[in-house]
Design a protein around this motif. Structure first.
Motif, mmCIF file in Angstrom:
data_model
loop_
_atom_site.group_PDB
_atom_site.id
_atom_site.type_symbol
_atom_site.label_atom_id
_atom_site.label_comp_id
_atom_site.label_asym_id
_atom_site.label_seq_id
_atom_site.Cartn_x
_atom_site.Cartn_y
_atom_site.Cartn_z
ATOM 1 N N VAL A 1 7.854 24.258 38.663
ATOM 2 C CA VAL A 1 7.722 24.757 39.899
ATOM 3 C C VAL A 1 7.003 24.553 40.972
ATOM 4 O O VAL A 1 7.244 23.930 41.934
ATOM 5 C CB VAL A 1 7.826 26.507 40.378
ATOM 6 N N MET A 2 6.247 23.796 40.857
ATOM 7 C CA MET A 2 4.620 23.575 41.126
ATOM 8 C C MET A 2 4.883 21.976 41.903
ATOM 9 O O MET A 2 3.483 21.711 42.539
ATOM 10 C CB MET A 2 3.598 23.369 40.831
ATOM 11 N N GLU A 3 5.219 21.329 40.912
ATOM 12 C CA GLU A 3 5.849 19.740 41.119
ATOM 13 C C GLU A 3 6.563 19.911 42.548
ATOM 14 O O GLU A 3 6.096 18.507 43.210
ATOM 15 C CB GLU A 3 6.384 19.294 40.122
ATOM 16 N N HIS A 4 7.706 20.556 42.627
ATOM 17 C CA HIS A 4 8.498 20.645 43.717
ATOM 18 C C HIS A 4 7.640 20.607 45.073
ATOM 19 O O HIS A 4 7.715 20.276 46.196
ATOM 20 C CB HIS A 4 9.864 21.753 43.557
ATOM 21 N N LEU A 5 6.511 21.700 44.950
ATOM 22 C CA LEU A 5 6.056 22.019 45.827
ATOM 23 C C LEU A 5 4.851 20.539 46.281
ATOM 24 O O LEU A 5 5.610 20.314 47.789
ATOM 25 C CB LEU A 5 4.538 22.895 45.811
ATOM 26 N N GLU A 6 4.489 20.135 45.013
ATOM 27 C CA GLU A 6 3.656 18.512 45.814
ATOM 28 C C GLU A 6 4.533 18.038 45.793
ATOM 29 O O GLU A 6 3.658 17.050 47.412
ATOM 30 C CB GLU A 6 2.673 18.261 44.417
ATOM 31 N N TYR A 7 6.281 17.809 46.075
ATOM 32 C CA TYR A 7 7.053 16.790 46.138
ATOM 33 C C TYR A 7 7.399 17.350 47.572
ATOM 34 O O TYR A 7 7.161 16.210 48.558
ATOM 35 C CB TYR A 7 8.366 16.790 45.150
ATOM 36 N N LEU B 1 13.330 23.070 37.963
ATOM 37 C CA LEU B 1 13.440 22.660 36.416
ATOM 38 C C LEU B 1 12.699 20.896 37.136
ATOM 39 O O LEU B 1 12.206 20.595 38.162
ATOM 40 C CB LEU B 1 13.775 22.417 35.727
ATOM 41 N N SER B 2 11.993 20.158 36.162
ATOM 42 C CA SER B 2 11.679 19.501 36.381
ATOM 43 C C SER B 2 12.027 18.090 35.228
ATOM 44 O O SER B 2 12.305 18.498 34.157
ATOM 45 C CB SER B 2 10.741 19.477 36.213
ATOM 46 N N SER B 3 12.046 17.203 35.463
ATOM 47 C CA SER B 3 12.689 15.996 34.830
ATOM 48 C C SER B 3 12.243 15.236 33.790
ATOM 49 O O SER B 3 12.571 14.728 33.098
ATOM 50 C CB SER B 3 13.154 14.387 35.996
ATOM 51 N N LYS B 4 10.561 15.789 33.970
ATOM 52 C CA LYS B 4 9.647 15.370 33.534
ATOM 53 C C LYS B 4 9.977 16.090 31.949
ATOM 54 O O LYS B 4 9.777 15.595 30.806
ATOM 55 C CB LYS B 4 8.372 15.765 33.657
ATOM 56 N N ASN B 5 9.920 17.187 31.815
ATOM 57 C CA ASN B 5 10.165 18.338 30.988
ATOM 58 C C ASN B 5 11.553 19.336 31.240
ATOM 59 O O ASN B 5 11.646 20.357 31.340
ATOM 60 C CB ASN B 5 8.515 19.445 30.880
ATOM 61 N N SER C 1 28.859 31.831 40.601
ATOM 62 C CA SER C 1 29.812 30.489 40.022
ATOM 63 C C SER C 1 27.737 29.912 40.013
ATOM 64 O O SER C 1 27.625 28.747 40.142
ATOM 65 C CB SER C 1 30.323 28.886 41.135
ATOM 66 N N LEU C 2 26.603 30.645 39.005
ATOM 67 C CA LEU C 2 25.733 30.084 38.697
ATOM 68 C C LEU C 2 25.702 28.673 37.771
ATOM 69 O O LEU C 2 24.601 28.285 38.468
ATOM 70 C CB LEU C 2 24.669 31.609 38.053
ATOM 71 N N SER C 3 25.712 28.988 36.391
ATOM 72 C CA SER C 3 25.668 27.464 35.797
ATOM 73 C C SER C 3 25.824 26.650 36.718
ATOM 74 O O SER C 3 25.744 25.130 37.061
ATOM 75 C CB SER C 3 25.877 28.175 34.367
ATOM 76 N N GLU C 4 27.697 26.927 37.511
ATOM 77 C CA GLU C 4 27.269 25.243 37.934
ATOM 78 C C GLU C 4 26.717 25.340 39.219
ATOM 79 O O GLU C 4 26.261 23.796 39.191
ATOM 80 C CB GLU C 4 29.140 25.563 38.595
ATOM 81 N N SER C 5 26.165 25.746 39.826
ATOM 82 C CA SER C 5 24.769 25.545 40.468
ATOM 83 C C SER C 5 23.878 25.037 40.087
ATOM 84 O O SER C 5 23.184 23.937 40.437
ATOM 85 C CB SER C 5 24.593 26.428 41.437
ATOM 86 N N HIS C 6 22.943 24.951 38.645
ATOM 87 C CA HIS C 6 22.721 24.776 37.976
ATOM 88 C C HIS C 6 22.176 23.997 37.479
ATOM 89 O O HIS C 6 21.398 22.999 37.187
ATOM 90 C CB HIS C 6 21.774 25.934 37.075
ATOM 91 N N GLY C 7 23.508 22.611 37.671
ATOM 92 C CA GLY C 7 22.911 21.665 36.838
ATOM 93 C C GLY C 7 23.805 22.076 35.331
ATOM 94 O O GLY C 7 24.015 22.235 34.862
ATOM 95 N N GLU C 8 23.143 20.247 34.563
ATOM 96 C CA GLU C 8 23.531 19.942 33.860
ATOM 97 C C GLU C 8 22.605 19.665 32.484
ATOM 98 O O GLU C 8 21.530 18.963 33.481
ATOM 99 C CB GLU C 8 25.117 19.126 33.392
ATOM 100 N N ASN C 9 22.374 18.922 31.329
ATOM 101 C CA ASN C 9 21.406 18.142 30.692
ATOM 102 C C ASN C 9 20.213 18.835 30.874
ATOM 103 O O ASN C 9 19.394 18.367 31.104
ATOM 104 C CB ASN C 9 21.917 16.908 30.743
ATOM 105 N N TYR C 10 20.271 20.457 30.230
ATOM 106 C CA TYR C 10 18.826 21.000 29.775
ATOM 107 C C TYR C 10 19.027 21.632 29.350
ATOM 108 O O TYR C 10 20.052 22.461 29.065
ATOM 109 C CB TYR C 10 18.261 21.771 31.505
ATOM 110 N N GLU C 11 17.907 22.982 28.727
ATOM 111 C CA GLU C 11 17.302 23.327 27.503
ATOM 112 C C GLU C 11 17.408 25.182 28.147
ATOM 113 O O GLU C 11 16.276 25.149 29.410
ATOM 114 C CB GLU C 11 16.981 23.353 26.347
ATOM 115 N N TRP D 1 14.488 17.655 40.848
ATOM 116 C CA TRP D 1 15.361 17.953 39.744
ATOM 117 C C TRP D 1 16.759 17.961 40.031
ATOM 118 O O TRP D 1 17.155 18.272 40.761
ATOM 119 C CB TRP D 1 14.376 19.690 39.326
ATOM 120 N N ASN D 2 17.608 17.334 39.299
ATOM 121 C CA ASN D 2 18.989 16.689 40.262
ATOM 122 C C ASN D 2 20.081 17.364 39.348
ATOM 123 O O ASN D 2 20.771 17.352 38.524
ATOM 124 C CB ASN D 2 19.000 15.042 39.577
ATOM 125 N N SER D 3 19.911 18.594 40.681
ATOM 126 C CA SER D 3 21.532 19.699 40.942
ATOM 127 C C SER D 3 21.794 20.090 42.462
ATOM 128 O O SER D 3 20.763 19.861 43.135
ATOM 129 C CB SER D 3 20.500 20.594 39.562
#
Length: 412
Positions: A311-317, A298-302, A350-360, A267-269
């Motif tokens: 979350v567990m996609e991050h673990l496996e990566y 989050l995951s770029s897949k969804n 500055s929480l929203s800035e740390s979370h990045g963009e383009n997600y719901e 997740w690119n943030s």
């Protein structure tokens, strides 16, 4: 033994006698009470169903191996959004001892929400606020038997043996040091055993993860790292910028922790860590804890839904990138409306800035809503994916304890 204690102990083996925060005081007389969410509601989350044979594995793991959360909180958010700021401006904020007792966790890296302590300052992360917060929470903890303050490595081992939870006092960031390196010693004297270098924004030690320009660890930051090494205090770079993270890893004689984060490749943030930082941390012998705070891992897949699967996609990566010996779990959950608290303190931290963009935005992480279920559901998820017990044991606590044994003996 009271009925409450018997009920909890029979299920998860933790001491709990029904104590509620500040039971020794009178609400309305000694502090202002705020309406809290009903515990039955805020502890509910999605259950991961196991087959009978899987359930036996889960019970064996829960009973036999130390479980370490690299970041979670007993903090309870008030029910009403408008109460959050005034609630955090007083000393007496609720702590859910029963919820933690039911979590199965043996060792908890807990920062007592020092980042939102606004007792004397509207901007937080101030020395007086943090010290006052520590003092009042220690006072409350002294009145009960579910959790205790860990001072050294042996205390961490004793937690499971004594059916209690060892809290490893931590701080989100070292901003409160200002330019006083001796404050590291003072914090150690107050029980702090883990401290982050920065939060999202820069401080006198280095750059936080939202800064456009990261000039790395400052000269003062180098002095702080050296002092933390000498004292035997865990260094956390979860919220540092990339260059500052790399500088800290290089400067530290001891392994460094990323207690609660994820992989930027998933997740690119800014809140996630680059492969370069993750590899450097592992190469130095450090541990990376997978975070589950809403709208972080989050995951770029969804990108439109935050679930345990993401979350567990991050673990496996991370396992694929750095190996299973350098991975842990740091869900970073608490009780009540996590996202409501994020909104209340967004500008300050500055929480929203740390979370990045383009997600719901997700209102919570499905399957990982609070500490009562977070670690247990992550364990169950691994069991349903046929992780072997040896790897599960490493991830849920074995790896963290191995490295902590290197760092904390200097406490004696």
């Amino acid at each position: 033994m009271t009925p409450q204690k018997s009920e909890v102990k029979s299920r998860i083996g933790k001491n709990f006698d029904g104590y509620q925060s500040f039971k020794y005081l009178i609400p309305g007389k000694h502090y202002k009470p705020y309406q809290l969410p009903q515990s039955e509601k805020y502890r509910q989350t999605e259950k991961i169903k196991l087959r009978e044979d899987q359930e036996r594995i889960f019970e064996t793991v829960l009973k036999s191996y130390p479980i370490v959360s690299l970041r979670d909180h007993g903090f309870v958010v008030p029910k009403n959004q408008e109460d959050i700021i005034p609630y955090c401006r007083q000393l007496h904020t609720a702590y859910d001892y029963k919820g933690l007792a039911l979590s199965g966790v043996d060792v908890l890296f807990e920062n007592f929400m020092d980042g939102i302590s606004i007792l004397t300052s509207s901007n937080g992360l101030k020395w007086d606020d943090v010290i006052l917060t520590l003092g009042i929470r220690y006072c409350d903890i002294a009145k009960q038997n579910t959790v205790f303050i860990a001072k050294d490595y042996q205390d961490l081992l004793d937690a499971k043996k004594t059916n209690r939870i060892a809290i490893l006092p931590s701080l989100e960031a070292a901003s409160i040091l200002e330019n006083e390196v001796d404050r590291v010693d003072v914090l150690y004297g107050f029980g702090i055993r883990c401290m982050g270098i920065t939060y999202n924004e820069a401080n006198t030690l280095g750059s936080g993860l939202i800064e456009k320009s990261d000039s790395g660890l400052t000269k003062f930051g180098h002095r702080v790292v050296e002092r933390m090494n000498r004292l035997g205090m865990v260094i956390d770079i979860s919220h540092c910028g990339d260059q500052t993270s790399l500088d800290v890893i290089e400067a530290s004689e001891a392994p460094v922790f990323i207690t609660h984060a994820g992989a930027r490749a998933v997740w690119n943030s800014p809140r996630m860590k680059s492969d370069e930082v993750l590899k450097a941390c592992a190469d130095k012998g450090g541990i990376i804890g997978v975070c589950a705070a809403p709208n972080t891992t989050l995951s770029s897949k969804n990108p439109n839904e935050h679930t345990i699967e993401a979350v567990m996609e991050h673990l496996e990566y991370l396992i694929e990138l750095v190996g299973v010996d350098h991975v842990g779990l740091g869900p970073d959950t608490f009780f009540g409306d996590h996202v409501g608290l994020q909104h209340a303190f967004d500008d300050m931290l500055s929480l929203s800035e740390s979370h990045g963009e383009n997600y719901e935005e997700s209102s919570y992480v499905k399957g990982l809503e609070n500490p009562t279920e977070a670690m247990k559901n992550m364990m169950k998820w691994m069991i349903t994916r046929d992780y072997n017990i040896q790897d599960i044991q490493k991830i849920i606590g074995g790896n963290a304890l191995r490295v902590l044994e290197e760092i904390l003996p200097f406490c004696d």
